[in-house]
Motif scaffolding. Structure first.
Motif, PDB file in Angstrom:
ATOM      1  N   ALA A 129       0.826  -1.208   0.000  1.00 45.81           N
ATOM      2  CA  ALA A 129       0.000   0.000   0.000  1.00 45.81           C
ATOM      3  C   ALA A 129       0.861   1.260   0.000  1.00 45.81           C
ATOM      4  O   ALA A 129       1.825   1.336   0.749  1.00 45.81           O
ATOM      5  N   PRO A 130       0.507   2.240  -0.855  1.00 43.01           N
ATOM      6  CA  PRO A 130       1.315   3.459  -0.967  1.00 43.01           C
ATOM      7  C   PRO A 130       1.482   4.181   0.373  1.00 43.01           C
ATOM      8  O   PRO A 130       2.567   4.677   0.674  1.00 43.01           O
ATOM      9  N   THR A 131       0.433   4.192   1.188  1.00 36.84           N
ATOM     10  CA  THR A 131       0.548   4.915   2.465  1.00 36.84           C
ATOM     11  C   THR A 131       1.567   4.247   3.379  1.00 36.84           C
ATOM     12  O   THR A 131       2.323   4.902   4.079  1.00 36.84           O
ATOM     13  N   GLN A 132       1.595   2.950   3.322  1.00 34.95           N
ATOM     14  CA  GLN A 132       2.518   2.179   4.147  1.00 34.95           C
ATOM     15  C   GLN A 132       3.958   2.495   3.737  1.00 34.95           C
ATOM     16  O   GLN A 132       4.836   2.719   4.571  1.00 34.95           O
ATOM     17  N   ALA A 137       9.178   5.243   4.398  1.00 38.01           N
ATOM     18  CA  ALA A 137      10.193   6.089   3.767  1.00 38.01           C
ATOM     19  C   ALA A 137      10.402   7.366   4.566  1.00 38.01           C
ATOM     20  O   ALA A 137      11.535   7.808   4.755  1.00 38.01           O
ATOM     21  N   HIS A 138       9.307   7.906   5.072  1.00 43.54           N
ATOM     22  CA  HIS A 138       9.403   9.131   5.872  1.00 43.54           C
ATOM     23  C   HIS A 138      10.253   8.938   7.115  1.00 43.54           C
ATOM     24  O   HIS A 138      10.972   9.833   7.541  1.00 43.54           O
ATOM     25  N   SER A 139      10.177   7.755   7.662  1.00 39.67           N
ATOM     26  CA  SER A 139      10.982   7.498   8.855  1.00 39.67           C
ATOM     27  C   SER A 139      12.478   7.520   8.535  1.00 39.67           C
ATOM     28  O   SER A 139      13.314   7.629   9.424  1.00 39.67           O
ATOM     29  N   PHE A 140      12.797   7.413   7.242  1.00 43.49           N
ATOM     30  CA  PHE A 140      14.188   7.540   6.804  1.00 43.49           C
ATOM     31  C   PHE A 140      14.462   8.956   6.275  1.00 43.49           C
ATOM     32  O   PHE A 140      15.529   9.235   5.762  1.00 43.49           O
ATOM     33  N   ALA A 147       6.640   4.329  -7.571  1.00 41.16           N
ATOM     34  CA  ALA A 147       5.208   4.163  -7.353  1.00 41.16           C
ATOM     35  C   ALA A 147       4.652   2.864  -7.918  1.00 41.16           C
ATOM     36  O   ALA A 147       4.942   2.473  -9.033  1.00 41.16           O
ATOM     37  N   ASN A 148       3.869   2.207  -7.095  1.00 40.11           N
ATOM     38  CA  ASN A 148       3.116   1.015  -7.500  1.00 40.11           C
ATOM     39  C   ASN A 148       3.957  -0.149  -8.017  1.00 40.11           C
ATOM     40  O   ASN A 148       3.462  -0.988  -8.744  1.00 40.11           O
ATOM     41  N   ALA A 149       5.244  -0.175  -7.693  1.00 39.43           N
ATOM     42  CA  ALA A 149       6.065  -1.286  -8.160  1.00 39.43           C
ATOM     43  C   ALA A 149       6.793  -1.984  -7.014  1.00 39.43           C
ATOM     44  O   ALA A 149       7.462  -2.980  -7.213  1.00 39.43           O
ATOM     45  N   VAL A 150       6.642  -1.462  -5.809  1.00 40.46           N
ATOM     46  CA  VAL A 150       7.371  -2.033  -4.673  1.00 40.46           C
ATOM     47  C   VAL A 150       6.558  -3.149  -4.016  1.00 40.46           C
ATOM     48  O   VAL A 150       5.428  -2.951  -3.612  1.00 40.46           O
ATOM     49  N   SER A 151       7.154  -4.323  -3.955  1.00 42.49           N
ATOM     50  CA  SER A 151       6.438  -5.464  -3.376  1.00 42.49           C
ATOM     51  C   SER A 151       6.944  -5.810  -1.985  1.00 42.49           C
ATOM     52  O   SER A 151       6.370  -6.638  -1.288  1.00 42.49           O
ATOM     53  N   PHE A 152       8.025  -5.192  -1.604  1.00 44.70           N
ATOM     54  CA  PHE A 152       8.565  -5.456  -0.272  1.00 44.70           C
ATOM     55  C   PHE A 152       9.297  -4.219   0.212  1.00 44.70           C
ATOM     56  O   PHE A 152      10.068  -3.613  -0.547  1.00 44.70           O
ATOM     57  N   ALA A 153       9.040  -3.779   1.409  1.00 47.83           N
ATOM     58  CA  ALA A 153       9.765  -2.649   1.981  1.00 47.83           C
ATOM     59  C   ALA A 153       9.861  -2.842   3.479  1.00 47.83           C
ATOM     60  O   ALA A 153       8.851  -3.091   4.143  1.00 47.83           O
ATOM     61  N   GLU A 154      11.070  -2.774   3.979  1.00 47.88           N
ATOM     62  CA  GLU A 154      11.232  -2.967   5.406  1.00 47.88           C
ATOM     63  C   GLU A 154      12.471  -2.242   5.916  1.00 47.88           C
ATOM     64  O   GLU A 154      13.424  -2.018   5.182  1.00 47.88           O
TER      65      GLU A 154
END
Ligand code: ZN
Ligand code: ZN
Lengths: 231, 166
Positions: A129-132, A137-140, A147-154
Motif C-alpha cells: 500500500a502506498p501509504t505504508q 520512507a518518511h521514517s528515513f 510508485a506502485n512497483a514495490v512489493s517489499f519494503a522494510e
C-alpha cells in the motif's frame, strides 16, 4: 523357486533377498554351496574395493567448501533478492570497515540479515500500500519514487545502522534496492558475482544499493538515484 | 539456531559423514588418487550449494553419489584427451594397495577392465551400500537392469578369481 533364480538374486544383491529365496536356500544343498562360495568372494571383493582413505580428506573437503562457497555462489531465482541483500552487507562491510564501529564480523552481519527478513522479501507478490511505503520512507527522511512497483519494503539492520530494504519490479523483474542513510561511500562500487550483479552508489546522504540477477537489466544509476528523494 | 549454523550441521551430517565412501567411489572411477580427492572436494562443494534440494535424509547417500557421478562425467569429458592409459592406471592403484596378493591384483586388473556400466553399480553397492533401487536411480536405469549388471559384473570377477586360484 528355481536354483538359478535364487543364484541370480543372491549374486546380484545378497542383502536384498526375497523371502522365497531365503526359504529355498535353507532347504537346498546346491544353493547353500553357492552361498558359501559367494560369501568368500564378496569378502575379497570388499577388501579390494575398500581402498584406504587419506587421513585429511574430510578436513580438506571442509576447507575447500569454506574457501569456495561464497565466491562461486549461484542463486536459485527465487532467493535472489535475499542473496543480494546478504552480499550487499558483505560488500559494504569491506568498504566501510572504518565506519563500522560495531565490530561485528562479516559472518555475523550476514547471518543477522539473513535471519531477519530473508525468505520474506521475495515471497511478497503484491504491491504494498502506498501509504505504508510513504510512512516507512518518511521514517528515513525520504520519499520513494517507485510508485506502485514495490512489493517489499522494510527497515533492516545493515551493519550497525538501518537500511530501507525494498524489492521492486523493474521491466517485470524483481530488483532489490537498499537505501542506507548512515553508510557513506566515496565512489560507486560495482560488483559482479556468479549469477548476480549490482552496485552501491554514494548519495548526498548515505548510499544506495541495487542488485539483480545477471540476466536482468539493472536500472541506470541515475534512475535508481532518483528513486529516493529527500524531504 | 541460525540458518547458516544449521546448514553447516546438516552439511556435516549429510555430506561429510560419507566422505570415505565418496573417496572410494571416486578413486575407482578416476583411477588416480589426487584426481579422486579433487573430485570429492568438488562434489562436496556442489552438495553444499544444493543442500536445500535434498529433502529426505534417507536418500542423501544416493543423492551424493549422483552428484559425484555427474561431476565425474563432466570432468572426464573435459580431460579426456589427456586421460592416462590403463598401464598407468594400474600403477597408481598399486600405490594405494593394502593387499598385495596376486588374487587381489588380478581382481583389480579385472575391475579396471570392467566397463563402467558394470563397474558403477558394483561400486555403488559394495562401497556405498546402496540398494538396487537406489543404484537404478543414480545410474538412470531400472532396478532390474541394476540387478542384471551386478550379477554379470560379479560373475565375471569371480571367474577371474577362479582362474587365478587354479
Ligand atoms: Zn537351490
Ligand atoms: Zn532486509
Amino acid at each position: 523357486m528355481k536354483c538359478e533364480n535364487v543364484e541370480f538374486e543372491y549374486i546380484a544383491a545378497p542383502d536384498e533377498l526375497s523371502i522365497e529365496a531365503k526359504t529355498h536356500i535353507e532347504s537346498c544343498a546346491v544353493c547353500q554351496r553357492m552361498v558359501n562360495q559367494q560369501v568368500h568372494f564378496n569378502k575379497k571383493l570388499t577388501d579390494v574395493l575398500n581402498q584406504p582413505v587419506p587421513n585429511n580428506l574430510r578436513h580438506a573437503s571442509r576447507e575447500y567448501v569454506q574457501r569456495n562457497k561464497v565466491i562461486n555462489w549461484s542463486f536459485p531465482k527465487a532467493s535472489l533478492a535475499l542473496a543480494a541483500s546478504v552480499l550487499l552487507a558483505v560488500g559494504l562491510v569491506r568498504v566501510n570497515l572504518v565506519n563500522d564501529a560495531s565490530g561485528f564480523s562479516v559472518d555475523r552481519l550476514v547471518v543477522e540479515h539473513f535471519e531477519h527478513d530473508g525468505a520474506r522479501s521475495m515471497k511478497a507478490s503484491h504491491v504494498i500500500a502506498p501509504t505504508q511505503l510513504t510512512q516507512l520512507a518518511h521514517s528515513f527522511g525520504v520519499q520513494v519514487n517507485l510508485a506502485n512497483a514495490v512489493s517489499f519494503a522494510e527497515r533492516c539492520p545493515i551493519g550497525d545502522s538501518y537500511g530501507l530494504h525494498m524489492v521492486y519490479q523493474f521491466k517485470g523483474q524483481p530488483v532489490t534496492v537498499i537505501y542506507m542513510p548512515d553508510i557513506q561511500l566515496t565512489t560507486t562500487l560495482p560488483f559482479h558475482y556468479s549469477g548476480l550483479h549490482g552496485w552501491v552508489k554514494p548519495l548526498e546522504k548515505g548510499s544506495i544499493a541495487v542488485i539483480a540477477d545477471s540476466d536482468i537489466d539493472l536500472p541506470s544509476e541515475e534512475y535508481a538515484e532518483n528513486a529516493v528523494e529527500w524531504i | 539456531m541460525g540458518q547458516v549454523k544449521r546448514k553447516e550441521l546438516d552439511y556435516e551430517r549429510l555430506v561429510l559423514v560419507y566422505s570415505d565412501e565418496l573417496f572410494r567411489y571416486s578413486l575407482w572411477l578416476c583411477r588416480d588418487k589426487s584426481m579422486a580427492e579433487d573430485l570429492v572436494q568438488e562434489t562436496c562443494l556442489r552438495a553444499w550449494k544444493s543442500l536445500d534440494k535434498l529433502k529426505e535424509n534417507s536418500s542423501s547417500k544416493a543423492w551424493l553419489m549422483t552428484i559425484l557421478r555427474n561431476e565425474h562425467a563432466r570432468q572426464y569429458a573435459r580431460y579426456r584427451p589427456e586421460m592416462v592409459d590403463l598401464d598407468l592406471d594400474l600403477v597408481s592403484l598399486k600405490d594405494t594397495d593394502n593387499d598385495t596378493s596376486s588374487e587381489a591384483f588380478a581382481l583389480k586388473m579385472a575391475l579396471n577392465e570392467l566397463a563402467d556400466e558394470y563397474k558403477e553399480p558394483l561400486l555403488l553397492q559394495v562401497i556405498c551400500g546402496l540398494s538396487c533401487e537406489e543404484i537404478g536411480r543414480v545410474c538412470n536405469i531400472t532396478k532390474g537392469a541394476a540387478m542384471t549388471r551386478l550379477f554379470r559384473a560379479k560373475k565375471k570377477l569371480r571367474d577371474v578369481l577362479q582362474a587365478e586360484e587354479g
